[in-house]
Write a protein that holds these residues in place. Structure first.
Motif, mmCIF file in Angstrom:
data_model
loop_
_atom_site.group_PDB
_atom_site.id
_atom_site.type_symbol
_atom_site.label_atom_id
_atom_site.label_comp_id
_atom_site.label_asym_id
_atom_site.label_seq_id
_atom_site.Cartn_x
_atom_site.Cartn_y
_atom_site.Cartn_z
ATOM 1 N N GLY A 27 6.910 -9.020 15.498
ATOM 2 C CA GLY A 27 5.726 -9.128 14.657
ATOM 3 C C GLY A 27 5.372 -7.870 13.894
ATOM 4 N N LEU A 28 6.103 -6.788 14.093
ATOM 5 C CA LEU A 28 5.818 -5.561 13.352
ATOM 6 C C LEU A 28 6.681 -5.509 12.098
ATOM 7 C CD1 LEU A 28 5.536 -2.802 16.105
ATOM 8 C CD2 LEU A 28 3.720 -3.952 14.873
ATOM 9 N N ASN A 29 6.071 -5.189 10.988
ATOM 10 C CA ASN A 29 6.796 -5.049 9.736
ATOM 11 C C ASN A 29 7.038 -3.565 9.500
ATOM 12 O OD1 ASN A 29 7.811 -5.026 7.182
ATOM 13 N ND2 ASN A 29 6.241 -6.353 6.308
ATOM 14 N N ILE A 30 8.134 -3.064 10.035
ATOM 15 C CA ILE A 30 8.433 -1.637 9.964
ATOM 16 C C ILE A 30 8.680 -1.204 8.518
ATOM 17 C CG2 ILE A 30 10.924 -1.314 10.193
ATOM 18 C CD1 ILE A 30 8.416 0.153 12.555
ATOM 19 N N TYR A 31 9.236 -2.105 7.697
ATOM 20 C CA TYR A 31 9.497 -1.763 6.297
ATOM 21 C C TYR A 31 8.187 -1.624 5.515
ATOM 22 C CZ TYR A 31 14.242 -3.044 7.503
ATOM 23 O OH TYR A 31 15.463 -3.109 8.101
ATOM 24 N N GLY A 32 7.257 -2.480 5.785
ATOM 25 C CA GLY A 32 5.953 -2.386 5.129
ATOM 26 C C GLY A 32 5.212 -1.124 5.520
ATOM 27 N N GLU A 33 5.278 -0.787 6.799
ATOM 28 C CA GLU A 33 4.604 0.423 7.276
ATOM 29 C C GLU A 33 5.248 1.675 6.672
ATOM 30 O OE1 GLU A 33 3.327 2.490 11.523
ATOM 31 O OE2 GLU A 33 4.253 0.515 11.528
#
Length: 134
Positions: A41-47
């Motif tokens: 559920g984590l969007n590492i690319y967005g962060e």
């Protein structure tokens, strides 16, 4: 408008420090991407993209100060004030003074440089004339 005075060393020093902050933020985004995340559920690319955009702006302000652009002083001041809050949070509530205290000292150093006499005189445009010689 043309400038009759050189950019003060205090402004250039502040620009160097702000530029280092920008590069550090972009490096953090790169580390974030490389380390990845195993949590669903984590969007590492967005962060990471968020950090690149924000700290790209910080880097732009640092470069602006180094080049003697007066527009960069205001955003650089605001950035330092915001990062002082982040530094406090890192040092006290998060219990990470080894990160928070040096970051706070860096922010204070930049603010002092940006508000020294030569920096204020330069930012006010003293010694600047327009094309008509006024």
């Amino acid at each position: 408008m043309t400038s009759d005075t050189a950019v003060p060393g205090t402004v250039k020093a502040a620009g160097l420090l702000v530029g280092i902050e920008g590069l550090a933020g972009i490096a953090f985004a790169a580390v974030l991407l490389i380390s990845g995340s195993s949590q669903p559920g984590l969007n590492i690319y967005g962060e990471a993209g968020y950090f690149v955009v924000i700290f790209g702006g910080v880097l732009a302000c640092g470069i602006g100060l180094l080049l003697g652009k007066r527009w960069a002083r205001g955003p650089s001041t605001a950035i330092q004030i915001l990062l002082l809050g982040v530094s406090y949070y890192a040092a006290v509530p998060s219990g990470q003074p080894l990160y928070g205290v040096p970051a706070a000292l860096l922010c204070i150093a930049v603010l002092v440089l940006l508000f020294r006499g030569p920096s204020r005189i330069w930012a006010d445009g003293d010694g600047v004339s327009d094309d008509r010689g006024k």
